[in-house]
Enzyme design. Structure first.
Site, PDB file in Angstrom:
ATOM      1  N   ASN A 141       0.871  -1.183   0.000  1.00  0.00           N
ATOM      2  CA  ASN A 141       0.000   0.000   0.000  1.00  0.00           C
ATOM      3  C   ASN A 141       0.906   1.230   0.000  1.00  0.00           C
ATOM      4  O   ASN A 141       1.495   1.561   1.022  1.00  0.00           O
ATOM      5  CB  ASN A 141      -0.884  -0.029   1.262  1.00  0.00           C
ATOM      6  CG  ASN A 141      -1.649   1.266   1.471  1.00  0.00           C
ATOM      7  OD1 ASN A 141      -1.759   2.084   0.549  1.00  0.00           O
ATOM      8  ND2 ASN A 141      -2.188   1.450   2.671  1.00  0.00           N
ATOM      9  N   HIS A 169      -9.365   1.263   5.341  1.00  0.00           N
ATOM     10  CA  HIS A 169      -8.043   1.476   5.958  1.00  0.00           C
ATOM     11  C   HIS A 169      -8.199   2.486   7.094  1.00  0.00           C
ATOM     12  O   HIS A 169      -8.988   3.427   6.989  1.00  0.00           O
ATOM     13  CB  HIS A 169      -7.058   1.991   4.906  1.00  0.00           C
ATOM     14  CG  HIS A 169      -5.658   2.046   5.432  1.00  0.00           C
ATOM     15  ND1 HIS A 169      -5.218   3.058   6.240  1.00  0.00           N
ATOM     16  CD2 HIS A 169      -4.622   1.182   5.295  1.00  0.00           C
ATOM     17  CE1 HIS A 169      -3.956   2.820   6.571  1.00  0.00           C
ATOM     18  NE2 HIS A 169      -3.570   1.688   6.011  1.00  0.00           N
ATOM     19  N   GLU A 224      -4.966  -4.654  11.101  1.00  0.00           N
ATOM     20  CA  GLU A 224      -3.961  -3.610  11.214  1.00  0.00           C
ATOM     21  C   GLU A 224      -4.208  -2.801  12.484  1.00  0.00           C
ATOM     22  O   GLU A 224      -5.026  -1.863  12.478  1.00  0.00           O
ATOM     23  CB  GLU A 224      -4.040  -2.670  10.008  1.00  0.00           C
ATOM     24  CG  GLU A 224      -3.784  -3.340   8.690  1.00  0.00           C
ATOM     25  CD  GLU A 224      -3.248  -2.359   7.666  1.00  0.00           C
ATOM     26  OE1 GLU A 224      -2.151  -2.574   7.172  1.00  0.00           O
ATOM     27  OE2 GLU A 224      -3.933  -1.357   7.392  1.00  0.00           O
ATOM     28  N   GLY A 243       2.695   2.690  10.576  1.00  0.00           N
ATOM     29  CA  GLY A 243       3.620   3.790  10.321  1.00  0.00           C
ATOM     30  C   GLY A 243       4.344   4.289  11.556  1.00  0.00           C
ATOM     31  O   GLY A 243       4.975   5.347  11.529  1.00  0.00           O
ATOM     32  N   SER A 253       3.732  -1.726  10.324  1.00  0.00           N
ATOM     33  CA  SER A 253       5.191  -1.730  10.480  1.00  0.00           C
ATOM     34  C   SER A 253       5.825  -3.094  10.216  1.00  0.00           C
ATOM     35  O   SER A 253       6.766  -3.484  10.895  1.00  0.00           O
ATOM     36  CB  SER A 253       5.590  -1.198  11.866  1.00  0.00           C
ATOM     37  OG  SER A 253       5.162   0.149  12.012  1.00  0.00           O
TER      38      SER A 253
HETATM   39  P1  PGA Z   1       3.010   0.535   7.552  1.00  0.00           P
HETATM   40  O1  PGA Z   1       1.547   0.704   6.963  1.00  0.00           O
HETATM   41  O2  PGA Z   1       3.547  -0.780   7.025  1.00  0.00           O
HETATM   42  O3  PGA Z   1       3.784   1.717   7.034  1.00  0.00           O
HETATM   43  O4  PGA Z   1       2.906   0.525   9.029  1.00  0.00           O
HETATM   44  C1  PGA Z   1       0.665  -0.386   6.858  1.00  0.00           C
HETATM   45  C2  PGA Z   1      -0.645   0.089   6.289  1.00  0.00           C
HETATM   46  O5  PGA Z   1      -1.059   1.210   6.611  1.00  0.00           O
HETATM   47  O6  PGA Z   1      -1.297  -0.632   5.508  1.00  0.00           O
END
Ligand code: PGA
Length: 258
Positions: free
Chosen positions: A10, A96, A171, A177, A216
């Protein structure tokens, strides 16, 4: 039942035509990997065409990060299911947490978007429903309550014969993030509970839905996460912008296909 490993990138509002070319070249050097792991990339919708051109010879899919809940009409700036399907998307992310948090994706809107995707049968679109709890909800031990409510609401009208077109991504909002990842045990606990929930509702076809972990995921934690019984792959944000990292994560998922 053997569930095919699946890794979805993504890009969020990142990437470029240069990154499209770079990542496509990296995948072209590893064709056997794509034979064992399903891989999809969701670039910004305006890069979908470039991604498809660059990956024409590769078994890697394209997806979009969102879709509108209406079939058509006066919705400036939005894309319908038909538009994204005609543009070549095979996967559509729905609900999301960034959309839930910042772009008014209420439970009702998430459910309507999912209905649109699953009702579209001209092409085999797959919906990736994202669910997850906030840090505060986890702290207050409300994790499963929150996730079950999200599942209940989004999947209320889904029928058993649509389940092969459904993917669920767990998630945790606090892990997206932030560099904080759920431990493999924490993630498995939720994945196991989601699978049980699906099985209670639909039996074996519910239990066969692919469940992805997101938040992450990096090359150095992917192997441990993907070793868990109910984690069938990952939804990858930041690390999907780096070819080496992303390919290493896809390689980690390969172990599940053996
Ligand atoms: P990230 O995002 O891997 O940067 O934590 C995952 C996502 O938002 O799908």
């Amino acid at each position: 039942m053997q569930r095919q490993p699946l890794v979805i990138g993504n890009w969020k509002m990142n990437g470029s035509k240069a990154l499209v070319a770079h990542l496509a070249t990296a995948f072209a050097s590893q064709p056997e990997l794509l034979g064992q792991v399903h891989v999809a990339v969701c670039p910004p919708a305006v890069l979908l065409n470039a991604w498809q051109q660059a990956t024409q010879q590769l078994a890697v899919a394209a997806g979009v990060q969102d879709v509108n809940e209406h079939a058509d009409g006066a919705h400036t700036g939005e894309h319908s299911v038909q538009l994204v399907a005609e543009a070549g998307a095979e996967y559509v992310l729905i609900g999301h947490s960034e959309r839930r948090q910042f772009y008014a994706d209420t439970e009702a809107r998430v459910a309507a978007k999912l209905r649109q995707v699953l009702a579209y049968t001209e092409q085999p679109l797959r919906a990736v429903l994202c669910v997850g709890e906030s840090a505060e909800q986890r702290y207050n031990e409300q994790t499963m309550m929150v996730i079950e409510a999200q599942l209940e609401s989004a999947l209320a009208t889904v029928k058993a014969d649509q389940l092969s077109r459904l993917v669920i991504a767990y998630e945790p909002v606090w892990a997206i993030g932030t560099g904080l990842t759920a431990s493999p045990e924490q993630a498995q606990q939720v994945h196991g509970a989601i699978r049980k929930w699906l099985e209670n509702k639909w039996g074996a076809s519910g239990a066969a839905v692919q469940l992805l972990y997101g938040g992450s995921v990096k090359a150095d934690n992917a192997t441990a996460l993907f070793a868990e019984a109910d984690i069938d792959g990952g939804l990858i944000g930041g690390a999907s912008l780096h070819a080496d990292e992303f390919l290493a994560i896809c390689t980690a998922a390969q172990a599940r296909s053996r």
